[in-house]
Design a protein around this motif. Sequence first.
Motif, short mmCIF file in Angstrom:
data_model
loop_
_atom_site.label_atom_id
_atom_site.label_comp_id
_atom_site.label_asym_id
_atom_site.label_seq_id
_atom_site.Cartn_x
_atom_site.Cartn_y
_atom_site.Cartn_z
N GLN A 156 0.82 -1.21 0.00
CA GLN A 156 0.00 0.00 0.00
C GLN A 156 0.86 1.26 0.00
O GLN A 156 0.54 2.25 -0.68
CB GLN A 156 -0.93 -0.01 1.22
N LEU A 157 1.93 1.23 0.77
CA LEU A 157 2.83 2.38 0.78
C LEU A 157 3.46 2.62 -0.59
O LEU A 157 3.52 3.76 -1.08
CB LEU A 157 3.94 2.17 1.82
N ARG A 158 3.90 1.54 -1.23
CA ARG A 158 4.58 1.68 -2.51
C ARG A 158 3.62 2.08 -3.63
O ARG A 158 4.04 2.63 -4.65
CB ARG A 158 5.31 0.39 -2.85
N GLN A 159 2.33 1.79 -3.45
CA GLN A 159 1.36 2.21 -4.45
C GLN A 159 1.16 3.72 -4.47
O GLN A 159 0.65 4.28 -5.45
CB GLN A 159 0.02 1.51 -4.19
N LEU A 160 1.57 4.38 -3.37
CA LEU A 160 1.45 5.85 -3.33
C LEU A 160 2.40 6.51 -4.32
O LEU A 160 2.15 7.63 -4.79
CB LEU A 160 1.75 6.36 -1.91
N ARG A 161 3.52 5.83 -4.62
CA ARG A 161 4.55 6.34 -5.53
C ARG A 161 5.20 7.61 -4.99
O ARG A 161 6.40 7.67 -4.82
CB ARG A 161 3.98 6.59 -6.93
N ALA A 162 4.39 8.58 -4.77
CA ALA A 162 4.92 9.83 -4.21
C ALA A 162 3.88 10.42 -3.27
O ALA A 162 2.68 10.20 -3.44
CB ALA A 162 5.26 10.82 -5.31
#
Length: 359
Positions: free
Chosen positions: A99-105
């Motif tokens: 979920q964190l990495r899906q934020l991208r930025a």
Amino acid sequence: MRKALEGWYPKTAEELAKIWAHALFVPDANILLHCVRHPKAVREELLRLFGVLQPSLWVPYQVALEFHRNRLDVERSGMDAYDQILRDYEKTIRQARDQLRQLRAHPTIDIEREVSALDVHLADFKGRIDAARNAHPEAEIGTVVDRLTELLEDRVGQRWPEAELGKIKKEGETRYAAKVPPGYLDAKKDGDEYRKYGDLIIWKDMIEKAKAEKRPIIFISDDTKEDWWWIHKGKKLGPRPELVEEFKRESNQDFHIYEFGNFIRIAAEHHPEIQQELDAVEQSLRQDSEARERLSKSESERNRAEQLVALEDERDDLIALLSGAPDHRASRGPMSDRASVRLRLKEIDEQLGQLNEND
């Protein structure tokens, strides 16, 4: 009227005190299993309690049998818990990481820093679980079983002869069909031919023991089903009235039942020497009870979901059969006439409605 309908009148404190003074104490298998399920301090206190009660302690053969049938599973579940907890925790951390990495930025969240923090947290958790696994008291629990065996030496009832077990089974079929307690909620239990009648066998054993010893029985059990308990609006009022009256009729003795948490609190009032670690015991028992309730709820929800899927699939097949659709599943249906199909569809709709009402 009280004398004629004794079971429908909860016992007073004075009546219970009189029973305690003369009773035989009969723990169910789920109570004996607490001795291998809980932390060391709790196990020691439970054994101390059984030691204090030993002169009046007695268990039916069926209770001892069920203890031995289940104790290895209880011990094994303690070992299996380490791997299960790690698998579940790794899955949770993996989902959080994804979920964190899906934020991208993100304007304020440092994604890589938080991902690294999750990894550190997981590694620390794994270390603690591995340490707990290495400290697992497998040999000590084996010693506890030996001590419990010694405590119950010569305090276990005899196995019923095969002919008598056959009579109990036959009586059980009639009782369960009429929902006469105890045990009818085990009617679908799998196992050998007598497994579903375990509670009834224990019940018959207690009646015979009370009759032979001319002493009342206090049954200690964490079985909270309504085929033992008189439950009104979610509150347990005591044993089922039918049980109290049948016990008195068959043995001329009193019968009472306690959940273990309540029992140890009252036992401490009678035996102050067991009061030292009482709070720790009660807390551990409460946590175990809450865990069992969560597991039961989870299993109930899973069973409900499986029932819904099965019923909905059957309904779709029957609708396809009625419509004449070239569905290979529908063509194999056991009902060929349309009236039977429509009747079954009505039954399915009613069952689905009941399941959805309980949601």
